[in-house]
Scaffold this active site. Structure first.
Site, PDB file in Angstrom:
ATOM      1  N   CYS A  86       0.837  -1.210   0.000  1.00 17.66           N
ATOM      2  CA  CYS A  86       0.000   0.000   0.000  1.00 17.66           C
ATOM      3  C   CYS A  86       0.875   1.264   0.000  1.00 17.66           C
ATOM      4  O   CYS A  86       1.529   1.547  -0.978  1.00 17.66           O
ATOM      5  CB  CYS A  86      -0.962  -0.064   1.185  1.00 17.66           C
ATOM      6  SG  CYS A  86      -2.356   1.051   1.037  1.00 17.66           S
ATOM      7  N   HIS A 203      -3.608  -5.840   0.998  1.00 10.19           N
ATOM      8  CA  HIS A 203      -2.892  -6.077   2.263  1.00 10.19           C
ATOM      9  C   HIS A 203      -2.825  -7.559   2.623  1.00 10.19           C
ATOM     10  O   HIS A 203      -3.761  -8.081   3.234  1.00 10.19           O
ATOM     11  CB  HIS A 203      -3.594  -5.323   3.395  1.00 10.19           C
ATOM     12  CG  HIS A 203      -3.432  -3.849   3.303  1.00 10.19           C
ATOM     13  ND1 HIS A 203      -2.450  -3.152   3.969  1.00 10.19           N
ATOM     14  CD2 HIS A 203      -4.107  -2.921   2.579  1.00 10.19           C
ATOM     15  CE1 HIS A 203      -2.531  -1.866   3.679  1.00 10.19           C
ATOM     16  NE2 HIS A 203      -3.525  -1.693   2.831  1.00 10.19           N
ATOM     17  N   GLU A 205      -1.062  -8.872   4.936  1.00 12.08           N
ATOM     18  CA  GLU A 205      -0.952  -9.032   6.399  1.00 12.08           C
ATOM     19  C   GLU A 205      -2.326  -9.039   7.067  1.00 12.08           C
ATOM     20  O   GLU A 205      -2.462  -9.519   8.195  1.00 12.08           O
ATOM     21  CB  GLU A 205      -0.072  -7.922   6.997  1.00 12.08           C
ATOM     22  CG  GLU A 205      -0.718  -6.543   7.142  1.00 12.08           C
ATOM     23  CD  GLU A 205      -0.735  -5.729   5.857  1.00 12.08           C
ATOM     24  OE1 GLU A 205      -0.556  -6.320   4.774  1.00 12.08           O
ATOM     25  OE2 GLU A 205      -0.954  -4.504   5.936  1.00 12.08           O
TER      26      GLU A 205
END
Lengths: 238, 80
Positions: A86, A203, A205
């Site tokens: 990002c 994302h 994660e």
């Protein structure tokens, strides 16, 4: 292997990256403050999401001049693995470690939702544990994720197979509405020609445990671990 | 002291969704003559430098390294 998560003023996803690496992927990980020089001994550096320097001027434009960045550029030049997520992707583009640039979403709206991206290339440390054509379901949350590169650069990206992920629908097809930000050629993530620097807008994660709605993000972190285990036999890069 | 005004604009061919939105708004207000709107940035700098030549050189460097992204933006500036 050792991971470093770089924290810029205005980063906000560093804890998510740290937690997933430490507790889910069970890795040796530490935070690195942007204002210090890069220490030795890392195998993979992560530039997390957020709004470094308030996105002033352009997203990522200021962070590339942080004191830690010359060390990151040098680390990448030596073949060290660098992952930008990002805002981290935006920083890597502004720093010239990745081609192109991220601009305002074509909708002009901040977009926060799950997307599907299709794995396009497996011969990189970031995708080696995956299969070509595999779909990953990950969340996006950004206002400036519209990837742009001029036609000549885009052609080079295709020829060198640097486009690692494209936005697709749930069936893996390119479709109107599947691309959340208007990115050229539905690009969700690209790597450099050396294939050791990778940036993406979604994302991983935030998709590493069932309770989060998807575990598909693990594919990227586990690829990196597998690639580094292979490398361990040789000398550590960092 | 010199005053510098810098204009950063999007290169031709780069999509400008913000400009498009403003264009549509102008049309809906009745300004049908508007053909195209392109958004950009305007910056003012005060410089402490002895010569205009030096200022031009320094401002060009500032634009190339930080103020504009050459992938998508052009810039021009005026020095008073």
């Amino acid at each position: 292997m050792r991971w470093g998560v770089i924290v810029f003023p205005g980063s906000c996803d560093e804890q998510d990256v740290y937690d997933c690496l430490k507790h889910v992927v069970k890795q040796d990980v530490e935070f690195l403050w942007h204002g210090e020089n890069l220490k030795n001994g890392f195998d993979c550096l992560v530039l997390p999401g957020g709004f470094s320097y308030g996105d002033y001027l352009r997203a990522g434009a200021m962070a590339r001049f942080s004191p830690i960045m010359p060390g990151v550029v040098e680390f990448a030049a030596r073949g060290g693995l660098v992952l930008g997520i990002c805002n981290g992707f935006q920083i890597l583009c502004e720093a010239g470690l990745l081609p192109g640039v991220l601009t305002r979403n074509s909708s002009l709206q901040f977009v926060c939702r799950q997307v599907y991206m299709r794995l396009e290339e497996t011969d990189t440390p970031f995708t080696c544990a995956g299969k070509k054509g595999q779909l990953l379901k990950l969340p996006v949350k950004h206002g400036e994720g519209c990837y742009y590169a001029d036609p000549a650069t885009l052609e080079r990206l295709r020829q060198n197979r640097q486009i690692l992920f494209r936005y697709v629908d749930g069936k893996g097809k390119n479709a109107a509405g599947a691309n959340p930000n208007g990115s050229i050629d539905d690009i969700a993530g690209v790597c450099n020609t050396g294939r050791n620097v990778f940036g993406l807008m979604p994302h991983p994660e935030d998709a590493t445990e069932k309770i989060l709605g998807s575990e598909d993000g693990l594919k990227i972190f586990l690829s990196i671990v597998a690639a580094c285990e292979k490398r361990e036999k040789g000398a550590r890069v960092g | 002291m010199m005053r510098v005004t810098i204009f950063v604009s999007l290169k031709e061919g780069v999509l400008d969704p913000q400009g498009k939105a403003v264009e549509r708004s102008l049309h809906s207000l009745g300004f049908a003559e508007v053909q195209e709107v392109r958004m950009g940035k305007y910056m003012e700098l005060s410089l402490n430098l002895p010569s205009r030549e030096e200022a031009e050189k320094r401002v060009r460097e500032m634009c190339a390294r930080l103020l504009a992204n050459p992938v998508i933006e052009d810039y021009r500036f005026e020095i008073e």
